[in-house]
Motif scaffolding. Sequence first.
Motif, PDB file in Angstrom:
ATOM      1  N   MET A   1     -13.139  -6.300  77.564  1.00  0.00           N
ATOM      2  CA  MET A   1     -14.502  -6.858  76.948  1.00  0.00           C
ATOM      3  C   MET A   1     -15.461  -6.431  78.068  1.00  0.00           C
ATOM      4  O   MET A   1     -15.350  -6.249  79.028  1.00  0.00           O
ATOM      5  CB  MET A   1     -14.238  -8.412  77.069  1.00  0.00           C
ATOM      6  CG  MET A   1     -13.306  -9.003  76.012  1.00  0.00           C
ATOM      7  SD  MET A   1     -13.352 -10.892  76.039  1.00  0.00           S
ATOM      8  CE  MET A   1     -11.863 -11.202  76.549  1.00  0.00           C
ATOM      9  N   ASN A   2     -16.611  -6.487  77.266  1.00  0.00           N
ATOM     10  CA  ASN A   2     -17.995  -6.223  78.112  1.00  0.00           C
ATOM     11  C   ASN A   2     -18.745  -7.479  78.096  1.00  0.00           C
ATOM     12  O   ASN A   2     -19.333  -7.783  76.907  1.00  0.00           O
ATOM     13  CB  ASN A   2     -18.500  -4.940  77.413  1.00  0.00           C
ATOM     14  CG  ASN A   2     -19.622  -4.776  77.999  1.00  0.00           C
ATOM     15  OD1 ASN A   2     -19.973  -4.812  79.386  1.00  0.00           O
ATOM     16  ND2 ASN A   2     -20.109  -3.273  77.723  1.00  0.00           N
ATOM     17  N   LYS A   3     -19.140  -7.997  79.053  1.00  0.00           N
ATOM     18  CA  LYS A   3     -20.213  -9.102  79.178  1.00  0.00           C
ATOM     19  C   LYS A   3     -21.435  -8.736  78.586  1.00  0.00           C
ATOM     20  O   LYS A   3     -22.127  -9.550  78.036  1.00  0.00           O
ATOM     21  CB  LYS A   3     -20.349  -9.540  80.603  1.00  0.00           C
ATOM     22  CG  LYS A   3     -21.096 -10.961  80.690  1.00  0.00           C
ATOM     23  CD  LYS A   3     -21.112 -11.339  82.149  1.00  0.00           C
ATOM     24  CE  LYS A   3     -22.312 -12.476  82.078  1.00  0.00           C
ATOM     25  NZ  LYS A   3     -21.589 -13.625  82.814  1.00  0.00           N
ATOM     26  N   ARG A   8     -26.148  -9.412  74.743  1.00  0.00           N
ATOM     27  CA  ARG A   8     -26.905  -8.774  73.439  1.00  0.00           C
ATOM     28  C   ARG A   8     -26.696  -9.584  72.516  1.00  0.00           C
ATOM     29  O   ARG A   8     -27.872  -9.584  71.517  1.00  0.00           O
ATOM     30  CB  ARG A   8     -26.226  -7.243  73.224  1.00  0.00           C
ATOM     31  CG  ARG A   8     -26.712  -6.346  74.358  1.00  0.00           C
ATOM     32  CD  ARG A   8     -26.075  -5.133  73.951  1.00  0.00           C
ATOM     33  NE  ARG A   8     -26.465  -3.818  75.092  1.00  0.00           N
ATOM     34  CZ  ARG A   8     -25.915  -2.776  74.978  1.00  0.00           C
ATOM     35  NH1 ARG A   8     -24.950  -2.407  74.449  1.00  0.00           N
ATOM     36  NH2 ARG A   8     -26.273  -1.823  75.838  1.00  0.00           N
ATOM     37  N   ALA A   9     -25.321 -10.211  72.038  1.00  0.00           N
ATOM     38  CA  ALA A   9     -25.548 -10.974  70.756  1.00  0.00           C
ATOM     39  C   ALA A   9     -26.308 -12.148  70.966  1.00  0.00           C
ATOM     40  O   ALA A   9     -26.908 -12.516  70.034  1.00  0.00           O
ATOM     41  CB  ALA A   9     -23.877 -11.122  70.680  1.00  0.00           C
ATOM     42  N   GLU A  17     -33.090 -10.415  65.518  1.00  0.00           N
ATOM     43  CA  GLU A  17     -32.810  -9.171  65.323  1.00  0.00           C
ATOM     44  C   GLU A  17     -31.329  -8.726  64.296  1.00  0.00           C
ATOM     45  O   GLU A  17     -30.519  -8.251  65.088  1.00  0.00           O
ATOM     46  CB  GLU A  17     -32.759  -8.030  66.349  1.00  0.00           C
ATOM     47  CG  GLU A  17     -34.328  -8.302  67.115  1.00  0.00           C
ATOM     48  CD  GLU A  17     -34.421  -7.602  68.402  1.00  0.00           C
ATOM     49  OE1 GLU A  17     -33.519  -6.819  68.759  1.00  0.00           O
ATOM     50  OE2 GLU A  17     -35.427  -7.685  69.165  1.00  0.00           O
ATOM     51  N   TRP A  18     -31.354  -8.902  63.268  1.00  0.00           N
ATOM     52  CA  TRP A  18     -30.101  -8.807  62.561  1.00  0.00           C
ATOM     53  C   TRP A  18     -29.645  -7.450  62.231  1.00  0.00           C
ATOM     54  O   TRP A  18     -28.373  -7.321  62.374  1.00  0.00           O
ATOM     55  CB  TRP A  18     -30.257  -9.455  61.033  1.00  0.00           C
ATOM     56  CG  TRP A  18     -30.847 -10.767  60.970  1.00  0.00           C
ATOM     57  CD1 TRP A  18     -31.938 -11.155  60.369  1.00  0.00           C
ATOM     58  CD2 TRP A  18     -30.649 -11.959  61.957  1.00  0.00           C
ATOM     59  NE1 TRP A  18     -32.160 -12.645  60.740  1.00  0.00           N
ATOM     60  CE2 TRP A  18     -31.460 -12.951  61.819  1.00  0.00           C
ATOM     61  CE3 TRP A  18     -29.617 -12.332  62.963  1.00  0.00           C
ATOM     62  CZ2 TRP A  18     -31.435 -14.445  62.111  1.00  0.00           C
ATOM     63  CZ3 TRP A  18     -29.661 -13.445  63.549  1.00  0.00           C
ATOM     64  CH2 TRP A  18     -30.672 -14.557  63.372  1.00  0.00           C
ATOM     65  N   ASP A  19     -30.482  -6.374  62.396  1.00  0.00           N
ATOM     66  CA  ASP A  19     -29.835  -5.042  62.147  1.00  0.00           C
ATOM     67  C   ASP A  19     -29.308  -4.489  63.610  1.00  0.00           C
ATOM     68  O   ASP A  19     -28.149  -4.214  63.616  1.00  0.00           O
ATOM     69  CB  ASP A  19     -31.024  -4.047  61.956  1.00  0.00           C
ATOM     70  CG  ASP A  19     -31.777  -4.308  60.626  1.00  0.00           C
ATOM     71  OD1 ASP A  19     -31.069  -4.739  59.774  1.00  0.00           O
ATOM     72  OD2 ASP A  19     -33.088  -3.787  60.552  1.00  0.00           O
ATOM     73  N   ASN A  20     -29.907  -5.056  64.622  1.00  0.00           N
ATOM     74  CA  ASN A  20     -29.286  -4.746  65.976  1.00  0.00           C
ATOM     75  C   ASN A  20     -27.859  -5.626  66.098  1.00  0.00           C
ATOM     76  O   ASN A  20     -26.782  -5.094  66.794  1.00  0.00           O
ATOM     77  CB  ASN A  20     -29.969  -5.031  67.064  1.00  0.00           C
ATOM     78  CG  ASN A  20     -31.177  -4.099  67.374  1.00  0.00           C
ATOM     79  OD1 ASN A  20     -30.935  -3.041  66.748  1.00  0.00           O
ATOM     80  ND2 ASN A  20     -32.238  -4.551  67.661  1.00  0.00           N
ATOM     81  N   LEU A  33     -15.519 -11.472  68.640  1.00  0.00           N
ATOM     82  CA  LEU A  33     -17.122 -11.623  68.628  1.00  0.00           C
ATOM     83  C   LEU A  33     -17.680 -11.048  67.152  1.00  0.00           C
ATOM     84  O   LEU A  33     -18.448 -11.468  66.535  1.00  0.00           O
ATOM     85  CB  LEU A  33     -17.773 -11.208  69.813  1.00  0.00           C
ATOM     86  CG  LEU A  33     -19.107 -10.842  69.796  1.00  0.00           C
ATOM     87  CD1 LEU A  33     -19.940 -12.256  69.918  1.00  0.00           C
ATOM     88  CD2 LEU A  33     -19.655  -9.782  70.852  1.00  0.00           C
ATOM     89  N   SER A  34     -16.834  -9.952  66.788  1.00  0.00           N
ATOM     90  CA  SER A  34     -17.311  -9.167  65.682  1.00  0.00           C
ATOM     91  C   SER A  34     -17.017 -10.037  64.359  1.00  0.00           C
ATOM     92  O   SER A  34     -17.800 -10.011  63.541  1.00  0.00           O
ATOM     93  CB  SER A  34     -16.177  -7.834  65.373  1.00  0.00           C
ATOM     94  OG  SER A  34     -16.583  -7.108  64.203  1.00  0.00           O
TER      95      SER A  34
END
Length: 84
Positions: A1-3, A8-9, A17-20, A33-34
């Motif tokens: 896992m990456n904090k 970023r989320a 920023e829905w594209d990002n 998370l995905s």
Amino acid sequence: MNKLDYDRALFYTHRSEWDNLLILMVRTTDQFLSKKIEHFLHAYNFERDYSVIETKLYSLLRYIDHANETFEQSPNEIPMYSLS
């Protein structure tokens, strides 16, 4: 896992920023998370009932908050409490 993924989320959600957020959904190694991002973006784009969108958004934000709280501390940080 990456904090950094959780940060970023949260940032992308706050800035709309829905594209990002979609790119993060594909690249993250955290499957929960995905899936939360996927459910939110699907509701945001296709749902007509605002309460469903709100529920999916709050679910995503609660998961981000939970993941940040339970993320392992680095060895150099002072713990808030000690059991010994």
